[in-house]
Design an enzyme around this catalytic site. Structure first.
Site, PDB file in Angstrom:
ATOM      1  N   VAL A 104     -12.631   8.476 -18.241  1.00 48.60           N
ATOM      2  CA  VAL A 104     -13.936   7.707 -18.927  1.00 48.60           C
ATOM      3  C   VAL A 104     -13.827   6.184 -17.497  1.00 48.60           C
ATOM      4  O   VAL A 104     -13.654   6.021 -17.061  1.00 48.60           O
ATOM      5  CB  VAL A 104     -13.694   7.157 -20.460  1.00 48.60           C
ATOM      6  CG1 VAL A 104     -14.354   5.772 -20.672  1.00 48.60           C
ATOM      7  CG2 VAL A 104     -12.883   8.470 -21.343  1.00 48.60           C
ATOM      8  N   CYS A 105     -15.343   5.569 -17.326  1.00 46.02           N
ATOM      9  CA  CYS A 105     -15.556   4.749 -17.013  1.00 46.02           C
ATOM     10  C   CYS A 105     -14.599   4.511 -15.101  1.00 46.02           C
ATOM     11  O   CYS A 105     -14.870   5.679 -14.944  1.00 46.02           O
ATOM     12  CB  CYS A 105     -14.353   2.930 -17.682  1.00 46.02           C
ATOM     13  SG  CYS A 105     -14.769   1.629 -17.039  1.00 46.02           S
TER      14      CYS A 105
END
Length: 319
Positions: A104-105
């Site tokens: 994520v990210c």
């Protein structure tokens, strides 16, 4: 049904929503379908970590003691900028053993540092795509989508896109009904397609269940300046206009016309935010035809003109 272990790596200065967003999705799925997921969090020494927002997370276990998970999830945050070498070593050893590797990210930065993205297509938060591509030339960085799937590796853009990706994984594992139930509980939409642009979020409609209608939704997103009349879209779906309009509304919660209006508005907003193109050019590219038609759409939906919108939002994004 085999239980899938989801192991979430946590570290100091992790982005809290990168952790809690996907965890809430998988936990919600477990509540609806008991025995489907076992969610665990782990840090290098098993001790608490302080997130970038100041919250403290208490992990379940020590990374070194974690059994090989089905899904290994690596969140992002400021802590990815100077990671502990021990964490990179652990990812390098453990990542290849996971059946599914997820970031994520800027968690993608950690995966790349461990060599787990070499030769793969990946994405991360738009603000760090250039850095990821420059520092890891063996990774094919795509800055546009909110998430990318490449084999058993899935990478996602900033914060809330981790929820989108987690919902997509739940749908893949347990079916659409379970994922939709979780999405409704979290008051989010099921689901933004992965190749949707990070800056253009059509959150107003669900993804259709049937493939022809889903393909039409994608066509609209990719061709906002095309003929998007009900008749043209129905022909693309190989349905009569009446049947198409009824089915589209039943499966997406909105009419074809309203969906087209929203897509065109979001496309125009993105061009105003990201480019220096003139209003006339943007109005044509977004399917409005004329600047006046685009101005009316902006005033009706946003209460501001395209010029005022650009002056308000483009400087912040440029910064």
């Amino acid at each position: 049904m085999a239980q899938r272990t989801v192991l979430v790596v946590v570290f100091d200065d992790v982005q809290s929503l990168d952790v809690t967003g996907p965890v809430e999705v998988f936990t919600g799925a477990e509540r609806r379908t008991p025995g489907s997921y076992r969610i665990r969090t782990a840090s290098l020494d098993g001790g608490p970590v302080r997130t970038s927002s100041g919250l403290t997370l208490v992990p379940d276990e020590v990374l070194a003691d974690s059994a090989g998970p089905h899904t290994l999830l690596v969140p992002g945050g400021p802590g990815t900028r100077a990671p502990d070498p021990r964490l990179i070593d652990w990812l390098r050893r453990t990542g290849p053993r996971a059946e599914r590797l997820v970031s994520v990210c800027t968690g993608a930065v950690l995966l790349a540092a461990a060599g787990l993205l070499d030769g793969r297509r990946a994405t991360t938060h738009w603000a760090f795509c250039d850095t990821l591509a420059r520092n890891h030339p063996a990774v094919e960085v795509d800055p546009d989508p909110i998430y990318v799937r490449d084999g058993n590796v899935a990478t996602s853009a900033g914060v809330t896109s981790g929820i989108d990706l987690a919902l997509a994984l739940v749908e893949e594992d347990l079916g659409r009904d379970t994922a939709l139930t979780v999405a409704r509980h979290l008051v989010v939409f099921l689901r933004r397609p992965g190749n949707q642009a990070q800056f253009s979020a059509q959150l107003a409609a669900q993804t259709a269940r049937r493939e022809p209608l889903r393909d039409v939704q994608q066509w609209i997103t990719e061709h906002p300046a095309a003929d998007l009349s009900v008749e043209a879209l129905a022909a693309r779906a190989r349905l009569s206009p009446r049947h198409f309009a009824r089915a589209f509304r039943a499966e997406t919660g909105t009419t074809p016309g309203r969906y087209v209006d929203r897509v065109r508005l979001e496309h125009a907003r993105r061009l105003l935010e990201d480019t220096t193109d003139g209003v006339e050019e943007i109005s044509r590219a977004s399917g409005y035809g004329t600047p006046e038609a685009m101005r009316r759409a902006f005033v009706r939906a946003l209460g501001t003109s395209p010029a005022e919108y650009r002056s308000r939002f483009r400087p912040a994004l440029a910064h």
